[in-house]
Design a protein around this motif. Structure first.
Motif, PDB file in Angstrom:
ATOM      1  N   PRO A  62       0.800  -1.232   0.000  1.00 48.11           N
ATOM      2  CA  PRO A  62       0.000   0.000   0.000  1.00 48.11           C
ATOM      3  C   PRO A  62       0.834   1.285   0.000  1.00 48.11           C
ATOM      4  O   PRO A  62       0.502   2.246  -0.702  1.00 48.11           O
ATOM      5  N   TYR A  63       1.934   1.293   0.756  1.00 49.28           N
ATOM      6  CA  TYR A  63       2.769   2.501   0.780  1.00 49.28           C
ATOM      7  C   TYR A  63       3.261   2.855  -0.624  1.00 49.28           C
ATOM      8  O   TYR A  63       3.252   4.011  -1.038  1.00 49.28           O
ATOM      9  N   ILE A  64       3.688   1.831  -1.360  1.00 53.84           N
ATOM     10  CA  ILE A  64       4.221   2.066  -2.709  1.00 53.84           C
ATOM     11  C   ILE A  64       3.103   2.516  -3.657  1.00 53.84           C
ATOM     12  O   ILE A  64       3.287   3.405  -4.491  1.00 53.84           O
ATOM     13  N   VAL A  65       1.922   1.908  -3.522  1.00 51.39           N
ATOM     14  CA  VAL A  65       0.775   2.308  -4.351  1.00 51.39           C
ATOM     15  C   VAL A  65       0.439   3.781  -4.076  1.00 51.39           C
ATOM     16  O   VAL A  65       0.226   4.575  -5.003  1.00 51.39           O
ATOM     17  N   ALA A  66       0.426   4.146  -2.787  1.00 52.08           N
ATOM     18  CA  ALA A  66       0.114   5.531  -2.415  1.00 52.08           C
ATOM     19  C   ALA A  66       1.186   6.484  -2.938  1.00 52.08           C
ATOM     20  O   ALA A  66       0.885   7.546  -3.498  1.00 52.08           O
ATOM     21  N   LEU A  67       2.439   6.080  -2.783  1.00 50.44           N
ATOM     22  CA  LEU A  67       3.552   6.937  -3.221  1.00 50.44           C
ATOM     23  C   LEU A  67       3.519   7.159  -4.732  1.00 50.44           C
ATOM     24  O   LEU A  67       3.693   8.279  -5.223  1.00 50.44           O
ATOM     25  N   MET A  68       3.273   6.082  -5.497  1.00 50.45           N
ATOM     26  CA  MET A  68       3.257   6.204  -6.956  1.00 50.45           C
ATOM     27  C   MET A  68       2.068   7.053  -7.400  1.00 50.45           C
ATOM     28  O   MET A  68       2.182   7.867  -8.315  1.00 50.45           O
ATOM     29  N   THR A  69       0.933   6.862  -6.730  1.00 52.11           N
ATOM     30  CA  THR A  69      -0.255   7.641  -7.089  1.00 52.11           C
ATOM     31  C   THR A  69       0.001   9.119  -6.815  1.00 52.11           C
ATOM     32  O   THR A  69      -0.243   9.981  -7.664  1.00 52.11           O
ATOM     33  N   GLN A  70       0.536   9.399  -5.625  1.00 48.12           N
ATOM     34  CA  GLN A  70       0.838  10.787  -5.262  1.00 48.12           C
ATOM     35  C   GLN A  70       1.851  11.399  -6.235  1.00 48.12           C
ATOM     36  O   GLN A  70       1.683  12.538  -6.686  1.00 48.12           O
ATOM     37  N   ALA A  71       2.868  10.630  -6.592  1.00 48.45           N
ATOM     38  CA  ALA A  71       3.908  11.137  -7.499  1.00 48.45           C
ATOM     39  C   ALA A  71       3.329  11.458  -8.879  1.00 48.45           C
ATOM     40  O   ALA A  71       3.818  12.342  -9.580  1.00 48.45           O
ATOM     41  N   LEU A  72       2.282  10.741  -9.246  1.00 48.63           N
ATOM     42  CA  LEU A  72       1.682  10.948 -10.565  1.00 48.63           C
ATOM     43  C   LEU A  72       0.692  12.106 -10.570  1.00 48.63           C
ATOM     44  O   LEU A  72       0.642  12.880 -11.531  1.00 48.63           O
ATOM     45  N   VAL A  73      -0.111  12.236  -9.506  1.00 54.67           N
ATOM     46  CA  VAL A  73      -1.261  13.159  -9.582  1.00 54.67           C
ATOM     47  C   VAL A  73      -1.044  14.505  -8.892  1.00 54.67           C
ATOM     48  O   VAL A  73      -1.814  15.432  -9.117  1.00 54.67           O
ATOM     49  N   GLU A  74      -0.018  14.610  -8.045  1.00 52.79           N
ATOM     50  CA  GLU A  74       0.135  15.843  -7.293  1.00 52.79           C
ATOM     51  C   GLU A  74       1.180  16.747  -7.939  1.00 52.79           C
ATOM     52  O   GLU A  74       2.260  16.284  -8.300  1.00 52.79           O
ATOM     53  N   ARG A  75       0.825  18.023  -8.104  1.00 52.04           N
ATOM     54  CA  ARG A  75       1.801  19.020  -8.584  1.00 52.04           C
ATOM     55  C   ARG A  75       1.789  20.195  -7.627  1.00 52.04           C
ATOM     56  O   ARG A  75       0.716  20.747  -7.371  1.00 52.04           O
TER      57      ARG A  75
END
Ligand code: SAH
Length: 214
Positions: A62-75
């Motif tokens: 879950p941590y990696i899923v959250a990190l990748m999602t955040q890295a993709l969608v947050e600016r």
């Protein structure tokens, strides 16, 4: 086992480990991870660990899923909704489900037919309908649907495939683990006017990105 308290504990752990995006944390809380794994493992669904999903593959931590999602969608600390996202390595569809509200359409490729089929029916039974699935080799991307605002890769190549860079839209981002063996670096590549900017996010351990279909 799958109670609100167990989910709260997971979300707190991810926040403690540096996931700052409230919308991503809320999504992790609401996606029923226990429905993506075998019933025998359901009691471990809200632990922050990868678990087997059959075919020698794993559901990501879950941590990696959250990190990748955040890295993709947050600016700049804000969530910017994406139009078209390419996901490589559908697996059981958990990452796809977490990502779904942040994108208009997700194009998700999985090389293993059995996993792709079961992810498709699982996501549809959860009412997630903005995903197009393909059974194929994600290393080549999905040229007919390019360009993409975001590309997320859930298996590690030794080097970044050129085809994925070619399929990024201007300002588009690719989040990908890169490296040989079980140890890689999670990278974020942003396409700028003239070139590609690279950032290293952290050390990770993913299954390898394999050529061809399984
Ligand atoms: N995010 C997924 C994790 C899947 S593990 C989840 O939450 O379940 C990585 C997946 O990538 C595996 O299912 C594996 O079969 C798939 N994979 C490996 N090489 C691939 C390739 N070249 N194209 C598409 N999928 C690939």
């Amino acid at each position: 086992m799958t109670s609100a308290r167990t989910r709260d504990r997971l979300v707190k752990r991810l926040a403690d480990h540096g996931i700052t995006c409230a919308q991503v944390l809320e999504r992790i809380r609401s996606v029923p991870r226990h429905l993506f794994i075998d019933e025998a493992l359901a009691s471990r669904a809200y632990e922050d660990s990868a678990l087997p999903i059959g075919q020698g593959q794993t559901i990501s931590q879950p941590y990696i899923v959250a990190l990748m999602t955040q890295a993709l969608v947050e600016r700049d600390g804000k969530v910017v909704p994406l139009e078209r996202v390419l996901e490589i390595g559908t697996g059981c569809g958990y990452q796809t489900a977490v990502l779904s509200p942040f994108a208009k359409t997700i194009f998700s490729i999985e090389r293993c037919g059995a996993l792709s089929r079961s992810a498709r029916s699982r996501l549809s039974s959860l009412g997630i309908n903005n995903v197009r699935f393909r059974h194929g080799d994600g290393m080549k991307g999905w040229p007919g649907q390019a360009p993409f605002d975001g590309i997320l890769v859930a298996a590690a190549p030794a080097e970044i495939p050129q085809s994925l860079l070619d399929q990024l839209a201007p300002q588009g981002r690719l989040v990908i683990p890169v490296g040989a063996g079980g140890h890689q670096q999670l990278m974020r590549i942003t396409r700028t006017e003239q070139h590609f900017e690279q950032e290293v996010l952290c050390d990770v351990s993913f299954v390898p990105l394999l050529a061809g279909v399984g």
